[in-house]
Design a protein around this motif. Structure first.
Motif, PDB file in Angstrom:
ATOM      1  N   TYR A 574       0.799  -1.261  -0.102  1.00 51.73           N
ATOM      2  CA  TYR A 574       0.050   0.192  -0.146  1.00 51.73           C
ATOM      3  C   TYR A 574       1.014   1.172   0.010  1.00 51.73           C
ATOM      4  N   CYS A 575       1.895   1.313   0.756  1.00 52.30           N
ATOM      5  CA  CYS A 575       2.729   2.572   1.054  1.00 52.30           C
ATOM      6  C   CYS A 575       3.407   2.695  -0.345  1.00 52.30           C
ATOM      7  N   ILE A 576       3.977   1.650  -0.959  1.00 53.07           N
ATOM      8  CA  ILE A 576       4.772   1.775  -2.364  1.00 53.07           C
ATOM      9  C   ILE A 576       3.688   2.345  -3.252  1.00 53.07           C
ATOM     10  N   GLU A 577       2.428   1.888  -3.465  1.00 52.57           N
ATOM     11  CA  GLU A 577       1.470   2.361  -4.563  1.00 52.57           C
ATOM     12  C   GLU A 577       1.137   3.693  -3.938  1.00 52.57           C
ATOM     13  N   ALA A 578       0.754   4.210  -2.907  1.00 51.45           N
ATOM     14  CA  ALA A 578      -0.048   5.205  -2.605  1.00 51.45           C
ATOM     15  C   ALA A 578       0.712   6.320  -2.150  1.00 51.45           C
ATOM     16  N   PHE A 579       1.968   6.011  -1.488  1.00 44.11           N
ATOM     17  CA  PHE A 579       2.820   7.147  -1.183  1.00 44.11           C
ATOM     18  C   PHE A 579       4.151   7.151  -2.047  1.00 44.11           C
ATOM     19  N   GLU A 580       4.532   6.104  -2.503  1.00 47.15           N
ATOM     20  CA  GLU A 580       5.528   6.282  -3.447  1.00 47.15           C
ATOM     21  C   GLU A 580       6.912   6.902  -3.265  1.00 47.15           C
ATOM     22  N   CYS A 581       7.318   6.715  -2.161  1.00 45.19           N
ATOM     23  CA  CYS A 581       8.701   7.468  -1.831  1.00 45.19           C
ATOM     24  C   CYS A 581       9.677   6.473  -2.255  1.00 45.19           C
ATOM     25  N   PRO A 582      10.756   7.134  -2.869  1.00 45.49           N
ATOM     26  CA  PRO A 582      11.961   6.253  -3.328  1.00 45.49           C
ATOM     27  C   PRO A 582      12.774   5.639  -2.052  1.00 45.49           C
ATOM     28  N   ALA A 583      12.531   6.107  -0.831  1.00 40.51           N
ATOM     29  CA  ALA A 583      13.114   5.651   0.289  1.00 40.51           C
ATOM     30  C   ALA A 583      12.621   4.378   0.910  1.00 40.51           C
ATOM     31  N   ASP A 602      14.663  11.351   6.830  1.00 38.33           N
ATOM     32  CA  ASP A 602      14.081  11.569   8.250  1.00 38.33           C
ATOM     33  C   ASP A 602      12.913  12.458   8.317  1.00 38.33           C
ATOM     34  N   CYS A 603      12.028  12.569   7.236  1.00 40.27           N
ATOM     35  CA  CYS A 603      10.947  13.508   7.257  1.00 40.27           C
ATOM     36  C   CYS A 603       9.678  12.971   8.103  1.00 40.27           C
ATOM     37  N   GLY A 604       9.610  11.744   8.075  1.00 37.87           N
ATOM     38  CA  GLY A 604       8.470  11.202   8.788  1.00 37.87           C
ATOM     39  C   GLY A 604       7.126  11.167   8.286  1.00 37.87           C
ATOM     40  N   GLN A 605       6.995  11.548   6.815  1.00 41.93           N
ATOM     41  CA  GLN A 605       5.814  11.814   6.253  1.00 41.93           C
ATOM     42  C   GLN A 605       5.040  10.633   5.953  1.00 41.93           C
ATOM     43  N   CYS A 606       5.924   9.320   5.697  1.00 40.35           N
ATOM     44  CA  CYS A 606       5.405   8.187   5.460  1.00 40.35           C
ATOM     45  C   CYS A 606       4.554   7.496   6.654  1.00 40.35           C
ATOM     46  N   ILE A 607       4.751   8.057   7.831  1.00 40.20           N
ATOM     47  CA  ILE A 607       3.976   7.493   9.062  1.00 40.20           C
ATOM     48  C   ILE A 607       2.383   7.114   8.744  1.00 40.20           C
TER      49      ILE A 607
END
Lengths: 627, 198
Positions: A574-583, A602-607
């Motif tokens: 889900y995080c890969i598809e919906a948030f799509e952060c390279p990290a 370390d932005c923490g936005q993916c929490i």
């Protein structure tokens, strides 16, 4: 004098400063973006007083520089090729009015295209506008060409175009750089705006006379180009079964290709594709059995050759009609034409290695929003709030990459994110479509041409949510300031308020909030949407305010929020598809995701990007340093 | 020393991902060559393609004018990531050299093809080395130090060091340390080097 490595754009800028440019303007756009900053840099270094301005859009940049020319100053304006579309109104008109101080227009074309929505050829727009064109092949030539461009512009009182392409703009070349005291271009005589209504305020009746004058100028410029050393023939003289006509980067490319093949052919290099020096070209064609024309990105020289029965190029399909003339393409075309005239290359011609990497399952690596980018947070919130069924119109900038999060359904040209939302609202009323419409646009793009779009939408009663993604800079092109930035290219500037502008356009809902604060941002989005549905509602504007983390990482440095993935992660993606952060990286066996410590900022936005709560703050150890 | 890359006529491809410092590496090589009085032309990637995607630079240490290198004619491929190395592999000529940041080789079952093309691959795990020195951004200078010490990059070490020493003060010491670490790896840890001489 020292030898330095210059980027093509830096060489153009050096030529401008050496040529005595006094006013230089631009709107950023790849591949032109480095020109203006380099003009300022050379001006400071060589002790020349040059006014530099990042203008609000290309039309404005053009007009500001043109006014300087009318006041007798040498001036220049730079933009990417699609920027010339925006500036085409003053381009066409100023060809008629003419200029005083030398005025060089620099639209950088993007064959490929690498970073553009079209592969259009600015030389064809110049042909239509009746403006002479210079087409440099190398940084060294571009630098020298600027002086000829200025002098032709002044001698014939006409704007001129210096048209580089991506590979020229971003070429590197070792060049000699002058010391500050060495003799640079002479100052222009008596620079001062002089009233001249017959040119500067010409009515339609006078415009006919100006058009006749312009046609006469072009004849004289063509005659000057016949003798100009920018156009020259290399290689063996005398009759040959095949010759090549080349301009721009295609010229050194074909010269290298012929050298590698061990083939000697007459090559006509044209530095001035318009107006075409037709006698020179005719004399060349008379010597050769067949002529191959290599130019980018479209057919400008070829189009101006009246009898193309012995001409091969883009128009007859010998050269591909789209895409750039990469060395491999030039090689294949030359091989084919050589075979057609029965010439065998002396050297072995096939590529040396048999490696075919195209067939390998390499990871596709399209451009992506950076880790920590606030645009990602904004798009994620939009998708959570309005769902996949909403219509997401967007615009030109880094945030176009929101399409990776499926939060960008359209992008067309600068400003169209708002206008397409406006138009779709009206079309959807006809088709009975009630889906929410959400427009996104960057700060620089909103200022560039989003403002009239917003006025139109508000005035005509459209209803949609407009999110202005304000990252405080023009990020994609290298962090140039906008009118909403506190500092312009030449020091202090008067800061324009995006929210204030939106209110002045008539929007009755305008709120500014940070997309980094998810719950507050989503609450504002909900209120904005309610406004679009309410009695007396209309366009609701949300300014998503957070700096580009590449341009200004200070908020992240001050408040890092490292995260970790708990052992419970089940690799649901889900995080890969919906948030799509390279990290956030999926393990190769698909069992779970991991945080890439190299890419994570370390932005923490993916929490919030794991609805199961498996991405959690990491407090145990000290925060890793931000790269 | 491979001995196949005699200066100054050398064609170099630098490949990596946006953010890995491909442009910094390109400028370092070009400026070091200029310091030696060698002519340089090349080409960089700017703009949208820099945002995390594949980034490719071309450098010709030669009296040339065309900025791009034709596929199958490069002498050296310097790659900061193994997938990007493979993506750019077709630029190498027969007998060319690939210096890559990788734990062990390129992957993708390329052994036979590389042997057939007489391409030598030198792999160095530069990312853990860079992290150990405090920044993943050092991969580029570590790999350049490595390529230089191997003789794959035909620019004398002092010219590269002098160019780094002129760079921004904030990163100067770190960059020089990274460069040394790469050079030391070539000398001290031959086991880290994978050779496929043709």
């Amino acid at each position: 004098m020292s030898i330095e490595i210059l980027l093509g754009n830096e060489a153009i800028a050096l030529g401008l400063v050496e040529g005595g440019v006094r006013v230089a303007t631009a709107y950023p756009g790849t591949p032109s973006s480095e020109i203006l900053a380099a003009v300022r840099g050379w001006g400071e270094r060589l002790g020349r007083d040059v006014y530099c301005e990042w203008s609000t859009n290309e039309k404005i940049a053009f007009e500001v520089a043109l006014a300087a020319s009318w006041a007798g100053l040498r001036s220049a304006v730079a933009m990417k090729q699609v920027g010339l579309n925006v500036a085409s109104d003053p381009l066409f008109s100023s060809a008629y009015t003419g200029v005083r101080g030398g005025f060089v227009v620099i639209p950088a074309d993007d064959p490929g295209p690498h970073s553009s929505q079209t592969e259009q050829d600015s030389r064809l727009l110049a042909l239509s506008a009746k403006v002479p064109v210079f087409d440099p092949s190398t940084p060294a030539e571009a630098r020298r060409m600027v002086e000829t461009a200025f002098s032709i512009s002044e001698r014939f009182s006409t704007p001129v175009i210096l048209r580089p392409t991506t590979r020229m703009c971003h070429a590197l070349q070792s060049l000699s750089v002058p010391e500050p005291s060495t003799g640079l271009a002479a100052q222009i005589r008596s620079p001062r705006f002089q009233k001249d209504p017959s040119h500067w305020a010409a009515t339609p009746r006078a415009r006919h006379r100006l058009h006749v004058e312009l046609n006469q100028k072009l004849k004289e410029i063509e005659a000057a180009f016949e003798r100009d050393p920018l156009n020259r023939q290399d290689g063996p003289a005398g009759p040959a079964p095949l010759g090549v006509i080349a301009s721009g980067v295609a010229h050194p490319a074909v010269q290298e290709c012929l050298a590698q093949m061990g083939v000697q052919l007459p090559v006509l290099k044209l530095g001035t594709p318009y107006p075409l020096p037709r006698q020179l070209v005719k004399r060349f064609l008379d010597q050769v059995g067949l002529a191959l024309v290599l130019e980018e990105p479209d057919a400008c020289i070829e189009l101006q050759i009246p009898d193309r029965s012995r001409v091969r190029g883009r128009l007859d399909g010998t050269v591909p009609a789209a895409g750039e003339l990469a060395p491999e393409v030039v090689y294949a075309v030359v091989e084919e034409v050589l075979a057609a005239v029965g010439i065998s290359p002396a050297s072995s011609t096939s590529p040396a290695t048999p490696l075919r990497v195209e067939a390998l399952p390499l990871p596709a690596r399209p451009p992506r929003l950076c880790p920590g980018c606030a645009h990602r947070s904004a798009f994620f919130a939009l998708k959570r709030e309005f769902g996949p069924q909403a219509i997401y119109t967007s615009d030109i900038g880094c945030y176009t990459l929101g399409m990776n999060l499926r939060a960008v359904d359209t992008f067309l040209d600068m400003g169209a994110g708002i206008t397409l939302a406006d138009g779709l609202y009206k079309a959807n009323k006809v088709t009975g479509d009630h889906r929410p419409i959400v427009a996104t646009i960057g700060d620089s793009t909103f200022l560039h041409s989003g403002v009239p779009s917003l006025i139109n939408a508000v005035h005509t009663g459209a209803r949609f949510v407009l999110v202005i993604l304000d990252n405080h800079t023009t990020a994609m092109t290298g962090f140039q300031p906008t009118a909403a930035s506190p500092i312009g290219v030449d020091g202090a500037s008067h800061q324009v308020s995006l929210a204030g502008l939106a209110r002045a356009c008539g929007a009755s809902f305008v709120e500014t909030t940070s997309p980094y604060d998810h719950s507050a941002f989503r609450a504002v989005l909900r209120r904005a949407f309610d406004h679009t549905q309410a009695d007396g509602g209309g366009v609701a504007v949300v300014v998503a305010d957070w700096p580009c983390i590449l341009d200004d990482p200070s908020p992240l440095r001050e408040h890092p929020l490292p995260v970790e993935i708990t052992q419970d992660c089940d690799g649901c993606r889900y995080c890969i598809e919906a948030f799509e952060c390279p990290a956030i990286v999926l393990r190769s066996d698909g069992s779970r995701v991991d945080i890439d410590p190299v890419l994570c900022v370390d932005c923490g936005q993916c929490i919030d990007a794991c609805y199961k709560g498996f991405i959690v703050p990491r407090f145990a150890e000290p925060a890793a340093s931000i790269r | 020393m491979t001995g196949v890359l005699a200066p100054p006529e050398t064609r170099i491809i630098v490949a990596g991902l946006g953010g890995q410092g491909v442009i910094f590496a390109t400028r370092l090589i070009a400026q070091a060559a200029v310091r030696l009085g060698w002519p340089v032309v090349g080409s960089e990637t700017h703009g949208m393609s820099q945002r995390g995607g594949s980034v490719l630079s071309h450098i010709k240490l030669a009296a040339a004018e065309a900025p791009l290198i034709r596929r199958g004619t490069a002498d050296l491929l310097l790659a900061f990531e193994r997938h990007e190395a493979v993506r750019a592999l077709h630029y190498l000529r027969s007998g060319g050299v690939c210096v890559v940041n990788a734990e062990d080789g390129l992957g993708y079952d390329l052994k036979e093809a590389l042997e057939q093309a007489s391409i030598t691959v030198h792999a160095l795990p530069a990312t853990p080395m860079a992290m150990a020195q405090g920044s993943a951004a050092l991969v580029n200078v570590i790999l350049i130090g490595f390529a230089c010490a191997l003789g794959a990059l035909p620019i004398p070490e002092p010219a590269l060091r002098a160019t780094l020493a002129e760079g921004s003060a904030a990163r100067r010491e770190q960059n020089l340390r990274g460069f040394s670490a790469g050079a030391d790896a070539a000398a001290k840890a031959p086991s880290a080097v994978e050779r496929r001489d043709g």
